[in-house]
Design a protein around this motif. Sequence first.
Motif, mmCIF file in Angstrom:
data_model
loop_
_atom_site.group_PDB
_atom_site.id
_atom_site.type_symbol
_atom_site.label_atom_id
_atom_site.label_comp_id
_atom_site.label_asym_id
_atom_site.label_seq_id
_atom_site.Cartn_x
_atom_site.Cartn_y
_atom_site.Cartn_z
ATOM 1 N N LEU A 244 0.828 -1.202 0.000
ATOM 2 C CA LEU A 244 0.000 0.000 0.000
ATOM 3 C C LEU A 244 0.866 1.258 0.000
ATOM 4 N N ALA A 245 1.970 1.233 0.756
ATOM 5 C CA ALA A 245 2.882 2.379 0.755
ATOM 6 C C ALA A 245 3.507 2.572 -0.622
ATOM 7 N N SER A 246 3.788 1.478 -1.327
ATOM 8 C CA SER A 246 4.381 1.574 -2.661
ATOM 9 C C SER A 246 3.405 2.164 -3.665
ATOM 10 N N LEU A 247 2.131 1.823 -3.549
ATOM 11 C CA LEU A 247 1.134 2.420 -4.441
ATOM 12 C C LEU A 247 1.119 3.936 -4.269
ATOM 13 N N ARG A 248 1.186 4.388 -3.014
ATOM 14 C CA ARG A 248 1.181 5.837 -2.755
ATOM 15 C C ARG A 248 2.474 6.494 -3.249
ATOM 16 N N LYS A 249 3.581 5.791 -3.104
ATOM 17 C CA LYS A 249 4.862 6.311 -3.587
ATOM 18 C C LYS A 249 4.840 6.495 -5.099
ATOM 19 N N LEU A 250 4.302 5.519 -5.824
ATOM 20 C CA LEU A 250 4.241 5.626 -7.281
ATOM 21 C C LEU A 250 3.368 6.803 -7.693
ATOM 22 N N ARG A 251 2.269 7.004 -6.995
ATOM 23 C CA ARG A 251 1.386 8.121 -7.322
ATOM 24 C C ARG A 251 2.126 9.446 -7.160
ATOM 25 N N GLU A 252 3.001 9.531 -6.163
ATOM 26 C CA GLU A 252 3.742 10.766 -5.900
ATOM 27 C C GLU A 252 4.896 10.978 -6.885
ATOM 28 N N GLN A 253 5.541 9.902 -7.313
ATOM 29 C CA GLN A 253 6.788 10.035 -8.063
ATOM 30 C C GLN A 253 6.639 9.867 -9.568
ATOM 31 N N VAL A 254 5.530 9.321 -10.026
ATOM 32 C CA VAL A 254 5.344 9.096 -11.462
ATOM 33 C C VAL A 254 4.088 9.839 -11.897
#
Length: 357
Positions: A244-254
């Motif tokens: 779940l943290a990775s999904l949020r990270k991708l939304r922020e960085q890509v």
Amino acid sequence: MDDLDLAPPPKPILRYPFEGPPASGQSMEVAPGVRWIRMHLPYALDHINVWALEDGKSWAIVDTGVRTERTVATWRELFERSSDPRPIRRVFVTHMHPDHVGMAGWFARRPNTEVWMTRLEYLSCRAAVSDSGREAPRVALDFYRAAGWSEAALESYRARFGNFGTHIHALPDSYCRLRDGQELRIGGRLWRVVTGNGHSPEHACLYCPELRLFISGDQVLPRISSNVSVYPTEPAANPLADWLASLRKLREQVPDDVLVLPAHNECFHGLHARLDYLERSQLRVLQRLERALAEPRRVIDVFPTLFNRAIGEPDMTQLGLATGEAIACLNYLAFEGRVRREADGHGVVWYKRTRNS
């Protein structure tokens, strides 16, 4: 208990710019210098997408396919059909699963060919291969017995244990490390490494701002959700929190305007909508699971709640995947204090919702 809306989130509207994948033994250009190749898999999920990137006087590929005679034949057919004499010199592997890393060692045997992976994926793959020929360890048998597996299922697990290495060519003894945030120059263009966790230890995605392309591996898929599992090697892990943290990270960085090149299904536009849907769907599943635990249940008892169907023998592959994914959900709730677990006299673990849920 949270009073979330249990209605399923609306499916995102994704756009697929190509009519279909390339045929076996062929490739398709999806952007300048980037080609789409599809490899057959001998599993229920019967294909993987791999990507070829022009890299100056050579080619780089991202992911490789699983080790089978058919995969080797497809790669050789591609080489024979190609009018481009440039060799493959760099092999980027998103993560350690056999359909992605299976042929990396085969390519590495060619002169001057480098394999690029994150450190955890490389070392985890080497560790998994080292189980080849071993007997199933007692901790693994206890792990699946605790989940409610029958003695017949455990015996099948014993017979199948240690076959990971048969699905991949041996990795080279050295590799080139991919790091989160690292910028690579491939064919004159910059690609940034964006790592994720949950599906695998240190999954590498590649983002090219110039081309507005995002090679997502298994971290984001358009039609299916990636498996997020707990394994006997780390039974108390919480990979779902990482996911779940990775999904949020991708939304922020890509950014949302990229064309996503996934490992399975088709290329698509609509990254952020898909990320939002995956997160919302997972939270809904967790709430449904929590409500189902009003009475004590074993891991195998929650399959209908999680997957809308019973899963069991003789399909040991599906049983293993479902067990790992169910434990990931249960561990997540346990870490949050929303369920408690208790082992009975036979070593089977029962889960129940806590009183304050």
